[in-house]
Design an enzyme around this catalytic site. Structure first.
Site, short mmCIF file in Angstrom:
data_model
loop_
_atom_site.label_atom_id
_atom_site.label_comp_id
_atom_site.label_asym_id
_atom_site.label_seq_id
_atom_site.Cartn_x
_atom_site.Cartn_y
_atom_site.Cartn_z
N LYS A 40 0.83 -1.22 0.00
CA LYS A 40 0.00 0.00 0.00
C LYS A 40 0.85 1.26 0.00
CE LYS A 40 -4.26 -2.03 1.42
NZ LYS A 40 -4.97 -2.63 2.53
N LYS A 64 -4.44 -10.89 -8.57
CA LYS A 64 -5.78 -11.33 -8.20
C LYS A 64 -6.82 -10.28 -8.60
CE LYS A 64 -5.91 -9.06 -3.75
NZ LYS A 64 -6.93 -8.79 -2.79
N LYS A 121 -10.84 -4.88 -5.91
CA LYS A 121 -11.86 -3.82 -6.05
C LYS A 121 -11.35 -2.63 -6.83
CE LYS A 121 -14.31 -4.44 -1.78
NZ LYS A 121 -13.23 -4.39 -0.79
P1 ADP Z 1 -10.22 -6.03 -2.00
O1 ADP Z 1 -8.87 -6.66 -1.94
O2 ADP Z 1 -10.95 -6.36 -3.26
O3 ADP Z 1 -10.27 -4.58 -1.63
P2 ADP Z 1 -11.05 -6.63 0.70
O4 ADP Z 1 -9.69 -6.27 1.14
O5 ADP Z 1 -12.19 -5.80 1.15
O6 ADP Z 1 -11.09 -6.77 -0.89
O7 ADP Z 1 -11.31 -8.14 1.07
C1 ADP Z 1 -12.56 -8.68 1.36
C2 ADP Z 1 -12.49 -10.20 1.38
O8 ADP Z 1 -12.39 -10.68 0.05
C3 ADP Z 1 -11.27 -10.75 2.12
O9 ADP Z 1 -11.67 -11.90 2.82
C4 ADP Z 1 -10.32 -11.11 1.02
O10 ADP Z 1 -9.47 -12.17 1.39
C5 ADP Z 1 -11.27 -11.56 -0.07
N1 ADP Z 1 -10.69 -11.37 -1.40
C6 ADP Z 1 -10.41 -10.19 -2.03
N2 ADP Z 1 -9.90 -10.40 -3.27
C7 ADP Z 1 -9.85 -11.77 -3.44
C8 ADP Z 1 -9.47 -12.65 -4.51
N3 ADP Z 1 -9.06 -12.16 -5.70
N4 ADP Z 1 -9.56 -13.98 -4.31
C9 ADP Z 1 -10.02 -14.48 -3.13
N5 ADP Z 1 -10.42 -13.73 -2.10
C10 ADP Z 1 -10.35 -12.39 -2.22
#
Ligand code: ADP
Length: 334
Positions: A115, A197, A200
């Site tokens: 980050k 991966k 968002k």
């Molecule tokens: P992001 O990374 O999209 O901002 P968050 O940090 O809010 O998402 O994570 C929310 C949940 O979604 C967490 O449990 C995270 O491990 C899961 N998650 C986010 N991206 C992935 C992905 N590409 N594959 C599997 N799980 C994911």
């Protein structure tokens, strides 16, 4: 805690539209767990401030995450679905845990380093102590199971360290939380461009969102990286092809997967056909969720009631924990 159901806690940041990674890494497990455990699921609005200090869109993002969770099958009668900022006890426990977290270990966290790389002008202390706040969220309900994706493994390990330090110093208050997935392995839903991966905020054309229109889903899937196909039977799959198969395994019928596996092994695979099939299966999977979300979002009174009910359940559990915490820390003077 004997005789009681194990407690589950997890959260998603309201930083944008939810995507397939959030669904398969997190929400799918939530929906199953709500029938078996005592569950707390939260919209992590405080966490989002570490990377999204502008709050103009926060309210609509919070409402969207709530609606998306519910549309995916989360039942607010069974689980507590609430907003992190509605439970003030979180901030108190975060403060106490900060005294048990060391600068060096926080600086070493992979997500912190990533980050800081992404926002070099805003490497704030909240970003550094993100794993501490996350640990506070979890142990506030004395949760032991945390359904999360693979990217969260290191944070969970840190949460266990903080718990052990707390228990060692102040008495055995908290269970050690562990990352949970029904299929043993934690899941990482890959991005359509074969790199990293789904997420968002990054690579939006390579991420499938639960809000994407059917046409957009088709367009994104058809653009996924492929090549001219294998030239020797039973060859190993390059990463980006493996990823397409992996996505197919999430939404397509077993016979469909078998057919393309066979075609791959015989060197007769046509990636255009495979992507067309995957696109249609994705549309079939995503479109009912998208339509439900739209219905829920149009009912603001219902969303307000969801937030109030969730906050009430979460506060009750948080208050009980904090009574024990203050007492065991020697912060009760009369
Ligand atoms: P992001 O990374 O999209 O901002 P968050 O940090 O809010 O998402 O994570 C929310 C949940 O979604 C967490 O449990 C995270 O491990 C899961 N998650 C986010 N991206 C992935 C992905 N590409 N594959 C599997 N799980 C994911």
């Amino acid at each position: 805690m004997t005789g009681k159901k194990p407690i589950v806690m997890s959260g998603i940041r309201p930083t944008g539209y939810l995507h397939l990674g959030n669904y398969f890494g997190a929400i799918r497990n939530y929906v199953r767990m709500q029938d078996e455990f005592e569950c707390f699921f939260m919209v992590a609005d405080l966490h989002s401030l570490t990377t999204h200090p502008d709050t103009k869109e926060l309210k609509s993002n919070v409402q969207r995450v709530l609606a998306e969770n519910i549309a995916c099958g989360l039942d607010t009668e069974k689980a507590a679905l609430y907003c992190q900022s509605h439970v003030f006890e979180t901030s108190e426990l975060y403060l106490y845990l900060n005294m048990l977290a060391y600068k060096g270990e926080l600086e070493k966290t992979a997500t912190f380093k990533e980050k800081v790389r992404l926002q070099p002008d805003n490497s704030n202390a909240g970003l550094l102590t993100y794993p501490v706040l996350q640990a506070a969220d979890i142990i506030l309900h004395r949760a032991s199971l945390v359904p999360v994706g693979k990217d969260q493994e290191q944070h969970l390990e840190m949460a266990r360290n903080f718990v052990n330090r707390f228990n060692h110093r102040y008495g055995n208050v908290f269970p050690e939380p562990v990352a949970f997935n029904y299929n043993d392995q934690l899941i990482k839903v890959p991005s359509l461009d074969g790199a990293g991966k789904m997420s968002k905020s990054e690579n939006q054309m390579s991420t499938l969102y639960l809000a994407d229109s059917n046409d957009l889903i088709r367009k994104k899937v058809m653009k996924a990286k492929t090549d001219t196909g294998p030239t020797t039977p039973n060859a190993n799959k390059p990463n980006y092809i493996e990823n397409i198969f992996l996505l197919m395994k999430l939404v397509s019928q077993q016979e469909v997967i078998n057919k393309f596996e066979q075609d791959y092994n015989n060197c007769t695979i046509r990636y255009g056909d495979m992507k067309k099939q995957l696109a249609e299966d994705m549309v079939e999977f995503i479109s009912p969720i998208r339509e439900k979300v739209e219905g829920i979002l149009s009912n603001e009174a219902y969303l307000k009631q969801v937030m109030e009910t969730g906050a009430e359940k979460a506060r009750k559990s948080a208050k009980a924990t904090m009574e024990v915490v203050r007492k065991s820390m020697g912060l009760k003077y009369f």
